[in-house]
Design a protein around this motif. Sequence first.
Motif, PDB file in Angstrom:
ATOM      1  N   GLU A   1      33.255  45.607  47.320  1.00 33.13           N
ATOM      2  CA  GLU A   1      33.411  44.866  46.062  1.00 33.13           C
ATOM      3  C   GLU A   1      32.092  44.708  45.336  1.00 33.13           C
ATOM      4  OE1 GLU A   1      37.135  42.066  45.979  1.00 33.13           O
ATOM      5  OE2 GLU A   1      35.733  41.338  47.510  1.00 33.13           O
ATOM      6  N   HIS A   2      30.985  44.909  46.025  1.00 30.48           N
ATOM      7  CA  HIS A   2      29.662  44.868  45.408  1.00 30.48           C
ATOM      8  C   HIS A   2      29.174  46.295  45.191  1.00 30.48           C
ATOM      9  CE1 HIS A   2      29.027  40.537  45.924  1.00 30.48           C
ATOM     10  NE2 HIS A   2      29.624  40.676  47.076  1.00 30.48           N
ATOM     11  N   ALA A   3      28.645  46.561  44.025  1.00 31.78           N
ATOM     12  CA  ALA A   3      28.117  47.901  43.731  1.00 31.78           C
ATOM     13  C   ALA A   3      27.006  48.245  44.711  1.00 31.78           C
ATOM     14  CB  ALA A   3      27.590  47.950  42.302  1.00 31.78           C
ATOM     15  N   GLY A   4      27.160  49.377  45.388  1.00 29.15           N
ATOM     16  CA  GLY A   4      26.126  49.830  46.319  1.00 29.15           C
ATOM     17  C   GLY A   4      26.128  49.116  47.642  1.00 29.15           C
ATOM     18  N   GLY A   5      27.148  48.287  47.919  1.00 28.91           N
ATOM     19  CA  GLY A   5      27.198  47.548  49.177  1.00 28.91           C
ATOM     20  C   GLY A   5      27.205  48.474  50.378  1.00 28.91           C
ATOM     21  N   LEU A   6      26.464  48.107  51.413  1.00 32.17           N
ATOM     22  CA  LEU A   6      26.312  48.937  52.608  1.00 32.17           C
ATOM     23  C   LEU A   6      27.041  48.279  53.778  1.00 32.17           C
ATOM     24  CD1 LEU A   6      24.934  51.363  54.030  1.00 32.17           C
ATOM     25  CD2 LEU A   6      22.964  49.860  54.439  1.00 32.17           C
ATOM     26  N   ALA A   7      27.974  49.025  54.391  1.00 35.97           N
ATOM     27  CA  ALA A   7      28.768  48.506  55.500  1.00 35.97           C
ATOM     28  C   ALA A   7      28.538  49.352  56.743  1.00 35.97           C
ATOM     29  CB  ALA A   7      30.247  48.508  55.124  1.00 35.97           C
ATOM     30  N   ILE A   8      28.208  48.701  57.865  1.00 34.75           N
ATOM     31  CA  ILE A   8      27.863  49.418  59.092  1.00 34.75           C
ATOM     32  C   ILE A   8      28.558  48.754  60.281  1.00 34.75           C
ATOM     33  CG2 ILE A   8      25.979  50.167  60.604  1.00 34.75           C
ATOM     34  CD1 ILE A   8      24.100  49.665  58.146  1.00 34.75           C
ATOM     35  N   LEU A   9      29.258  49.553  61.066  1.00 35.24           N
ATOM     36  CA  LEU A   9      29.809  49.090  62.337  1.00 35.24           C
ATOM     37  C   LEU A   9      28.944  49.646  63.456  1.00 35.24           C
ATOM     38  CD1 LEU A   9      31.975  47.890  64.266  1.00 35.24           C
ATOM     39  CD2 LEU A   9      33.204  50.067  64.039  1.00 35.24           C
ATOM     40  N   VAL A  10      28.531  48.786  64.376  1.00 41.50           N
ATOM     41  CA  VAL A  10      27.785  49.211  65.565  1.00 41.50           C
ATOM     42  C   VAL A  10      28.650  48.881  66.778  1.00 41.50           C
ATOM     43  CG1 VAL A  10      25.664  48.971  66.894  1.00 41.50           C
ATOM     44  CG2 VAL A  10      25.592  48.727  64.399  1.00 41.50           C
ATOM     45  N   THR A  11      29.013  49.891  67.534  1.00 44.23           N
ATOM     46  CA  THR A  11      29.957  49.669  68.629  1.00 44.23           C
ATOM     47  C   THR A  11      29.760  50.679  69.756  1.00 44.23           C
ATOM     48  OG1 THR A  11      32.312  49.505  69.215  1.00 44.23           O
ATOM     49  CG2 THR A  11      31.716  51.122  67.530  1.00 44.23           C
ATOM     50  N   PRO A  12      30.033  50.251  71.016  1.00 44.02           N
ATOM     51  CA  PRO A  12      30.048  51.192  72.136  1.00 44.02           C
ATOM     52  C   PRO A  12      31.430  51.810  72.353  1.00 44.02           C
ATOM     53  CG  PRO A  12      30.180  48.970  72.975  1.00 44.02           C
ATOM     54  CD  PRO A  12      30.119  48.855  71.473  1.00 44.02           C
ATOM     55  N   SER A  13      32.411  51.395  71.539  1.00 46.21           N
ATOM     56  CA  SER A  13      33.790  51.830  71.721  1.00 46.21           C
ATOM     57  C   SER A  13      34.102  53.050  70.852  1.00 46.21           C
ATOM     58  CB  SER A  13      34.757  50.685  71.377  1.00 46.21           C
ATOM     59  OG  SER A  13      36.077  51.147  71.326  1.00 46.21           O
ATOM     60  N   LYS A  14      34.367  54.194  71.498  1.00 46.28           N
ATOM     61  CA  LYS A  14      34.717  55.405  70.757  1.00 46.28           C
ATOM     62  C   LYS A  14      36.044  55.247  70.032  1.00 46.28           C
ATOM     63  CE  LYS A  14      32.175  58.651  73.708  1.00 46.28           C
ATOM     64  NZ  LYS A  14      32.299  59.818  74.627  1.00 46.28           N
ATOM     65  N   SER A  15      36.986  54.547  70.664  1.00 49.01           N
ATOM     66  CA  SER A  15      38.300  54.365  70.038  1.00 49.01           C
ATOM     67  C   SER A  15      38.193  53.502  68.784  1.00 49.01           C
ATOM     68  CB  SER A  15      39.284  53.752  71.025  1.00 49.01           C
ATOM     69  OG  SER A  15      38.851  52.454  71.437  1.00 49.01           O
TER      70      SER A  15
END
Length: 410
Positions: free
Chosen positions: A258-272
């Motif tokens: 919803e924000h212009a240029g917003g950066l979203a990152i998921l960090v996870t050990p789960s491949k699924s």
Amino acid sequence: MRIIKPQSREFEKLVNRASFMQKRRIQSSVEKIIRGVRMGGDEAVLKYTHRFDGVKFSPRQMRVSEAEKSAAFQDMKPEFIATLKKIIANVSAFYTTQDKKFRRKTGRDGVFLGEKIDPLGRVGVYVPAGTAPLVSCVYMSVLPARIAGVQDIVLVTPPDASGHVNPNILVIADLLKVNEIYKIGGAQAIAALAYGTKTIRRVDKIVGPGNLYVTEAKRQVFGFVDIDMLAGPTELVVIANRNCNVQYVLADLAAQAEHAGGLAILVTPSKSLAKQVRHALPGRDDGYVVLVKNMDEAVDVSNLIAPEHLEILTNNPRKFIKRIKNTGAAFLGPFSPVALGDYYAGPSHVLPTAGSARFFSGLCTKDFLRSTHIISYSRKALEESKPHIEKLCQIEGLSKHFESVKKRFE
């Protein structure tokens, strides 16, 4: 969203991002605007307001009148005013606990050392109003300053096409007793706050987010006035494992769009989980899934990224918080989404971005305080210090400095 690993070249680029990197065209344009305002004052501010916002004002019309403030309240529903008052109470309660005390230390006989804490005299708050007026920026910026003891707060915000300020902004600013409100935005507003004009007195500090031109203007005036930080587009890192609620993860990552240029990152050990998120959000070019070996590496990765917002969606998120070093704000558990901090919880949502959480903090009362060091020695205490001062003066070749000490004993 792209799945990457911490050892990849793409992850290295992510860590070394700089969303407010100087662009020569923007830098040059802002330089001209600042120079114009320094030389032309009100006339230049009004010229740029007409050019960029399409609105013509006289110097007298730049400032929001009492009649305009009163009119803003007419269409406000009582429920909205009640909500604002509750939010103001939340934010005030958080900042009232922060330390603003005078500090002193008395050492050996005849020595008094202290630190006198005073609020800044005058602060400027910038409130964006481009695609949508960010009304929450008003109370998230003004309240820490007010609670720190700043008496004189001035707010600037761009006018709409008809030359008015969003009524919600006016209502909130009035409830917070903002001293002055001006219908100006962009680099010209930053320049006016920094250097002053006939209508707008200069301030000691400028706070609040803005677009690339506003951010570049803040960078250029820093040193003549203080600023809070150089804030870029919003960012979120979510640390989650296979035990998390996937729908919460998806909703929070999608909210960044919803924000212009917003950066979203998921960090996870789960491949699924990584695959689920990638398939659910396939069109997100500004998003990443960082696949790590375990939760310890997830924390290390987050510290390297140094995000504006960090969510930890695990069964026991508090066990990780001691190891989290670099983030603007941390949100722990499934019922603490970033939106809670954006609007309601209490701590300001004015936070460092683009990795600057390594050295910047979220806006707080100490940002509006300055300290004066106080030193008082007796004759005896100065005499005991004399040989040590003499040695340093000799090394630095500043003999007159030591003469100023020796003179006291002649």
